[in-house]
Write a protein that holds these residues in place. Sequence first.
Motif, PDB file in Angstrom:
ATOM      1  N   UNK A 188      23.412   9.410   7.450  1.00 48.10           N
ATOM      2  CA  UNK A 188      24.220  10.630   7.496  1.00 48.10           C
ATOM      3  C   UNK A 188      24.097  11.407   6.182  1.00 48.10           C
ATOM      4  N   UNK A 189      24.183  10.694   5.066  1.00 46.21           N
ATOM      5  CA  UNK A 189      24.108  11.356   3.776  1.00 46.21           C
ATOM      6  C   UNK A 189      22.776  12.024   3.522  1.00 46.21           C
ATOM      7  N   UNK A 190      21.686  11.385   3.958  1.00 47.71           N
ATOM      8  CA  UNK A 190      20.359  11.944   3.721  1.00 47.71           C
ATOM      9  C   UNK A 190      20.057  13.124   4.661  1.00 47.71           C
ATOM     10  N   UNK A 191      20.611  13.081   5.871  1.00 48.21           N
ATOM     11  CA  UNK A 191      20.336  14.157   6.832  1.00 48.21           C
ATOM     12  C   UNK A 191      21.248  15.366   6.596  1.00 48.21           C
ATOM     13  N   UNK A 192      22.540  15.096   6.442  1.00 44.40           N
ATOM     14  CA  UNK A 192      23.503  16.193   6.356  1.00 44.40           C
ATOM     15  C   UNK A 192      23.967  16.492   4.932  1.00 44.40           C
ATOM     16  N   UNK A 193      23.794  15.532   4.022  1.00 45.53           N
ATOM     17  CA  UNK A 193      24.245  15.729   2.652  1.00 45.53           C
ATOM     18  C   UNK A 193      23.666  16.952   1.973  1.00 45.53           C
ATOM     19  N   UNK A 194      22.339  17.144   1.984  1.00 48.69           N
ATOM     20  CA  UNK A 194      21.763  18.318   1.313  1.00 48.69           C
ATOM     21  C   UNK A 194      22.278  19.636   1.874  1.00 48.69           C
ATOM     22  N   UNK A 195      22.446  19.699   3.191  1.00 47.86           N
ATOM     23  CA  UNK A 195      22.917  20.941   3.808  1.00 47.86           C
ATOM     24  C   UNK A 195      24.363  21.255   3.443  1.00 47.86           C
TER      25      UNK A 195
END
Length: 297
Positions: free
Chosen positions: A81-88
């Motif tokens: 979750x952090x890698x997929x949605x974190x940057x956005x």
Amino acid sequence: MPSWQDFQPFIVSGLALGGVYALSGVGMVVLYQATGVVYLAFGAVGAMGALIAWSLIQAGAPGWVGWLACVAFGGAITLAYGMVFGPALAKRDPLVKAVATLGLTLVLFGVMDLLWTTSGGESRAITLPTDNSGFMVGQVQVNWTQVIGLAVGVAITVGIGAFLRYTKLGTAMRAMANDREITATLGVPVRRVEAAAWLGCGVLAGAAGLLLADLVALDAATLTFLVISSLAATLIARLRSITLTFAAALLIGLVHDLLTPIQSLTNYRDMTPFVLAAVALLVISRRRVMTASREET
């Protein structure tokens, strides 16, 4: 009013429960410090990990395989979750970040309701080997799972504190909490630091879910919403101090369980996190107002 002997067993269970709340709260504080995200999916991740562990054990897998699967699931789903949605979400408001994790909570809760339906009245429980042995404190029986619940909370609080203070990665996390942009310009690998924070928080979610499934109940809804108690502890600590988070979590666990033998208050014990958090926030606000008024004068 119950006697002192009536309260003693609930002191033990309250300390154990508070230790697990501290485990959860410290994980949430560290993640917030590194990423600015209030991880509301903490409870759902732990609940689903515990159900996965239960299913593996029921299928004949050794207990330790199920326990590792629970912790691994927590780390994997949180990191993903952090890698997929974190940057956005990195530059969005804190409220938007928190609501996004609430979406993950609803998804996981729906999956649990689909895969582990309770319509058949199936009874589920995770029993750790440490439940079957212990020692006496006065006239109160204490099992080793309760000791582990408190001990893990203490160990995580001390260990995370030392980690943030004495390691390079911990220093980077503290720097990101102060100013993410400046930390990035200094050459700190922000994405790696965030990944470590997400992974660590997920591992703690899995461990907390496993312990709570034994200490409280293996129920998706119950475990999912126990995150409220941990969240209350972090709010009392203003999402900053892990030491204060630990103390607040112990207080919430103790007060919650000590209300159990008082018949007139038993039905209100689930309000404990809200009441203590509200009181703490009011006291903090009052101190700020008084400090500001003194400075003006």
